[in-house]
Write an enzyme that holds these catalytic residues in place. Structure first.
Site, PDB file in Angstrom:
ATOM      1  N   PRO A 135       0.814  -1.180   0.201  1.00  0.00           N
ATOM      2  CA  PRO A 135       0.171  -0.083  -0.073  1.00  0.00           C
ATOM      3  C   PRO A 135       0.801   1.210  -0.012  1.00  0.00           C
ATOM      4  CG  PRO A 135      -1.043  -1.550   1.759  1.00  0.00           C
ATOM      5  CD  PRO A 135       0.295  -2.132   1.146  1.00  0.00           C
ATOM      6  N   GLU A 136       0.535   2.136  -0.740  1.00  0.00           N
ATOM      7  CA  GLU A 136       1.222   3.516  -1.064  1.00  0.00           C
ATOM      8  C   GLU A 136       0.439   4.505  -0.285  1.00  0.00           C
ATOM      9  OE1 GLU A 136       2.993   3.920  -5.055  1.00  0.00           O
ATOM     10  OE2 GLU A 136       3.032   1.896  -5.012  1.00  0.00           O
TER      11      GLU A 136
END
Length: 301
Positions: free
Chosen positions: A2-3
């Site tokens: 996840p960014e």
């Protein structure tokens, strides 16, 4: 992993559920999650404290608790934070029980996610100062001039530069590929070699793709899920990422995959021209006159 857009999506969904409530109970089911603290130490620091705010810094979720206590949650590769999931949801590592009876469960098949503690604002600032650079969506923070100053003299590929969290917080593999494509910059270009207009364009496109990612609720390729278990949708808007062998939506040329800085990277080498290799200049032999490459003495005049 996840960014920034995925973490911000989670933050926006979870904040209304937890802010203003007390953490009545914190069950750490996997002691690895909070090392070097023990689950008991973390529980003693967090339980019975009101959640004043759920914030985000880079890819970290920041639980701001009463008494200047901060719980710093990183999802890492496969972590998900779910609101009111079934009690038997798989891969549970941590369970929050709130004062209104609500529950949150942190699930993580790979067990790389972490929970860390900072007590006091100075400790929080020191924690992030060692790990994270500028926040790209803060007003006026990420500009072409800022990128140019950070990249000055850097020979690492521009993609590796963008992925360095100590420079820009929150940008990961997906959004670096998409931003570089929109800016027309090849991922192998040395970070310090861009023109001023390219730094300006890249600063703009980094912000754009992050905002577009948030608007789409993040990207789900493997494990990422919203707090209610729903998948993100930004993967349907990719221009180059994971599209090797397909036609570029801009020019029709084939998108290629390469490895840059150890990461799978997708690029259209028509829209993003590959940098030219500079020919190495041979050292001038000792005694050679300046400007004479033969090594023979300069003719007398």
């Amino acid at each position: 992993m996840p960014e920034l857009p995925e973490v911000e999506t989670i933050r926006r969904q979870v904040a209304p559920v937890v802010e203003g409530r007390c953490v009545e109970r914190l069950d750490v089911l996997d002691p690895r999650w909070c090392l070097p603290l023990t689950p008991e130490e973390l529980r003693d620091a967090v339980e019975d404290r009101r959640v004043l705010r759920l914030g985000r810094r880079g890819k970290y979720l920041v639980w701001e608790l009463a008494g200047d206590v901060f719980l710093l949650l990183h999802l890492r590769m496969t972590g998900t934070l779910l609101v009111e999931p079934p009690a038997d949801v798989p891969y549970q590592r941590v369970v929050w029980t709130l004062s209104d009876g609500g529950t949150l469960r942190f699930c993580d098949p790979r067990r790389f996610g972490t929970g860390e503690l900072a007590v006091g604002i100075d400790a929080l600032d020191a924690f992030f100062a060692q790990r994270l650079g500028l926040e790209p969506l803060d007003e006026g923070a990420l500009t072409g001039a800022a990128l140019r100053a950070m990249a000055k003299g850097r020979t690492a590929p521009i993609k590796a530069f963008l992925l360095d969290q100590r420079r820009i917080a929150g940008v990961g593999n997906i959004y670096a590929d998409e931003a570089l494509h929109r800016a027309g910059v090849h991922p192998l270009r040395p970070a310090g070699s861009l023109k001023a207009a390219q730094y300006d364009a890249l600063a703009r496109t980094v912000r754009e793709v992050l905002e577009d990612g948030i608007d789409a609720g993040g990207a789900t390729i493997d494990d990422f899920r919203h707090a209610d278990g729903v998948m993100g949708a930004f993967q349907h808007r990719f221009l180059v990422h994971r599209r090797a062998g397909e036609g570029c939506p801009g020019c029709g040329a084939e998108i290629v995959k390469m490895v840059v800085g150890g990461r799978g990277t997708y690029v259209c080498e028509t829209c993003q021209p590959r940098p030219r290799l500079r020919r190495a200049t041979r050292p001038r032999p000792a005694g050679a006159a300046r400007g004479d490459r033969s090594g023979r003495p300069a003719p007398s005049r």
